[in-house]
Design a protein around this motif. Structure first.
Motif, short mmCIF file in Angstrom:
data_model
loop_
_atom_site.label_atom_id
_atom_site.label_comp_id
_atom_site.label_asym_id
_atom_site.label_seq_id
_atom_site.Cartn_x
_atom_site.Cartn_y
_atom_site.Cartn_z
N ALA A 198 39.74 -42.61 -14.25
CA ALA A 198 39.17 -41.15 -13.86
C ALA A 198 39.30 -40.19 -14.56
N ALA A 199 40.52 -40.06 -15.28
CA ALA A 199 40.66 -38.70 -16.21
C ALA A 199 39.72 -39.00 -17.34
N MET A 200 39.50 -40.16 -17.86
CA MET A 200 38.66 -40.12 -19.08
C MET A 200 37.18 -39.98 -18.66
N ALA A 201 36.66 -40.45 -17.32
CA ALA A 201 35.69 -40.00 -16.87
C ALA A 201 35.05 -38.51 -16.80
N ALA A 202 36.18 -37.74 -16.56
CA ALA A 202 36.06 -36.29 -16.61
C ALA A 202 35.91 -35.57 -17.79
N ALA A 213 32.92 -43.34 -20.09
CA ALA A 213 32.52 -42.24 -19.55
C ALA A 213 31.05 -41.58 -19.98
N ASP A 214 30.65 -40.56 -19.52
CA ASP A 214 29.27 -40.13 -19.96
C ASP A 214 29.03 -39.35 -21.38
N ILE A 215 28.10 -39.13 -21.88
CA ILE A 215 27.72 -38.55 -23.01
C ILE A 215 26.58 -37.48 -22.79
N ALA A 216 26.95 -36.19 -23.07
CA ALA A 216 26.09 -35.22 -22.74
C ALA A 216 25.71 -34.27 -23.94
N PRO A 217 25.17 -34.64 -25.19
CA PRO A 217 24.70 -33.86 -26.12
C PRO A 217 23.89 -32.70 -25.72
N TRP A 231 27.80 -39.26 -31.28
CA TRP A 231 28.39 -39.03 -30.38
C TRP A 231 29.13 -40.31 -29.74
N ARG A 232 30.19 -40.51 -29.28
CA ARG A 232 30.68 -41.73 -28.53
C ARG A 232 31.69 -41.28 -27.39
N PRO A 233 31.41 -42.17 -26.58
CA PRO A 233 31.99 -41.84 -25.08
C PRO A 233 33.42 -42.17 -24.94
N ALA A 234 34.27 -41.43 -24.12
CA ALA A 234 35.76 -41.63 -23.67
C ALA A 234 35.69 -43.00 -23.11
N ARG A 235 36.42 -43.72 -23.33
CA ARG A 235 36.56 -45.19 -23.09
C ARG A 235 37.81 -45.76 -22.61
N VAL A 236 38.02 -46.64 -21.63
CA VAL A 236 39.24 -47.23 -21.31
C VAL A 236 38.98 -48.60 -21.42
N LEU A 237 39.94 -49.49 -22.12
CA LEU A 237 39.66 -50.90 -22.27
C LEU A 237 41.01 -51.45 -21.68
#
Length: 459
Positions: A289-293, A327-331, A340-346
């Motif tokens: 949730a935190a990284m998606a934000a 997470a999203d990318i919004a250039p 651009w690379r998204p925030a990600r959790v593995l």
């Protein structure tokens, strides 16, 4: 090649990491330029080193003032090469001015080993002397700040410096060298734009010491090329964050903010979140949730170059993680082709997963589950890098015990990436050796000389 057919120095194309588009060129210094830069620094050394710490401090303070006076231009140049948002570049320029001010004073407060009547009939003391000409090689993730980390203590200690920025980010160091010539004098801080070959030539040149910040592989090469000369290496990290079940409520948001600052391209950034079984699912959910934000393009910038973007993609593709939350990318319009690379959790990945054992150097967190506190500590200490680490718990005693047991040069409890000029930063193991920041950094760039005098008159 040193020059093209016209005799002009060779150049490289610079790219805007936000758009992927060309943004100009930079000189690729070769042997003649390297020799000239080192010779200039060598010529300036006697005058600079002969100054009292007070006078050097005054000049360094003047340089700090020029950085502050031209802060907007520094921020613009830093953003051009890195793609960082203005909120990050402005704060980093402020830190640079503070670093030069700190070391302007620190050189006047240094301490020495014991002195006095240590041998019967003799008086002894220790002189701290500069090493000489220092070759500084800094990376592209913090072009100006890393230059200041290396140059400020070196200059304060009485050395002159030849500083080479990364090939993709020459802009801000060029301006710093111009201002240094005005505030410190010609040749005291020389900028040397170029690529990896330029760096190799600088390391092999007639410098007395090399201060290098970069990858482990490049650092090992520097150490070999430097031979018996002094080398200070800061070679990156793969920082663990041990999160216990009683961690503060803001832990997930704090870790997400730390790993997406500068798009995660920070050697000390959190990378590997380690939990116990009872809080593992909460950690995965909270971090997701935190990284998606945190949205790339809105909240943080791009990766610096195509090679770094490829590394991020390769490690993600090689991972066996069962859960991959993106997470999203919004250039902004016109920036869609940027790095651009998204925030990600593995999560749900083996302990030997490439995303765990290698430094991703991007906006990515892995989540591992340990059977207990000792097992969590073993995972934290289980990679070759040992630069930084954090512990998250409401139990201060447990937190302090774990920081003592962590194999890292810098640790935090319930925070991460909190740094200031007064506190030392440095690695162990594959993260290199040496000290940046604090008065301890002065010793990196000085040599002790013992002086012993026999007392009494000779008959």
């Amino acid at each position: 090649m040193t020059s093209d057919a016209s005799g002009s120095p060779a150049v490289s194309e610079l790219t805007d990491p936000r758009t992927g588009a060309p943004r100009g060129t930079a000189v690729l210094s070769r042997l003649p330029e390297v020799r000239a830069a080192v010779a200039g620094a060598r010529a300036a050394l006697p005058g600079w080193s002969a100054l009292t710490p007070k006078e050097r401090g005054r000049r360094l303070d003047r340089l700090a003032g020029l950085v502050e006076e031209h802060a907007a231009e520094y921020a613009t140049r830093e953003g051009a090469g890195t793609g960082k948002p203005e909120t990050e570049t402005a704060g980093e320029v402020e830190q640079v001015a503070d670093l030069f001010r700190f070391f302007a004073t620190a050189a006047r407060t240094r301490t020495a080993p014991a002195a006095g009547l240590l041998v019967t009939g003799h008086e002894s003391w220790v002189r701290w002397e500069p090493v000489g000409v220092v070759g500084v090689v800094v990376p592209w993730n913090y072009p100006l700040l890393m230059a200041a980390w290396r140059c400020a203590p070196s200059l304060a200690a009485g050395n002159t410096v030849v500083a080479k920025p990364a090939e993709t980010t020459p802009d801000s160091l060029e301006l710093l060298a111009e201002h240094a010539a005005l505030a410190l004098g010609p040749g005291v801080l020389v900028g040397l734009p170029g690529d990896r070959e330029t760096g190799r030539l600088l390391v092999e040149s007639a410098v007395d010491m090399v201060a290098f910040t970069g990858s482990g592989r490049a650092g090992a090469d520097v150490a070999v090329r430097a031979g018996t000369r002094r080398v200070s290496l800061e070679l990156g990290g793969n920082a663990p964050a041990i999160v216990l079940p009683d961690a503060p409520a803001d832990t997930w948001e704090s870790l997400a903010a730390a790993v997406t600052y500068n798009a995660g391209q920070s050697c000390a950034a959190p990378a590997r979140v380690i939990t116990l079984p009872e809080n593992y699912e909460d950690a995965v959910a909270g971090l997701t949730a935190a990284m998606a934000a945190r949205v790339a393009g809105r909240d943080f910038g791009p990766l610096n170059n195509p090679e770094q973007a490829e590394r991020y993609d390769r490690l993600v593709a090689a991972s066996d993680a069962k859960r991959n939350s993106v997470a999203d990318i919004a250039p902004a319009p016109g920036e869609e082709a940027g790095h651009w690379r998204p925030a990600r959790v593995l999560a749900d990945l083996p302990d030997d997963d490439p995303a765990v054992t290698e430094e991703v150097f991007g906006p990515l967190l892995t989540v591992q589950r340990a059977d207990g506190v000792e097992a969590a500590l073993a995972l934290a200490n289980g990679v070759p890098q040992a630069l930084a680490a954090s512990v998250w718990t409401s139990d201060l005693t447990t937190g302090l015990e774990l920081t003592a047991a962590l194999n890292a040069g810098e640790t935090w409890v319930n925070c991460h990436l909190v740094q200031t000029a007064e506190l030392p930063h440095g690695g162990r193991g594959a993260s290199g050796h040496g000290t940046d920041l604090s008065t301890l950094a002065l010793q990196e760039y000085q040599r002790p000389k013992t002086v012993t005098v026999r007392l009494g008159r000779r008959g």
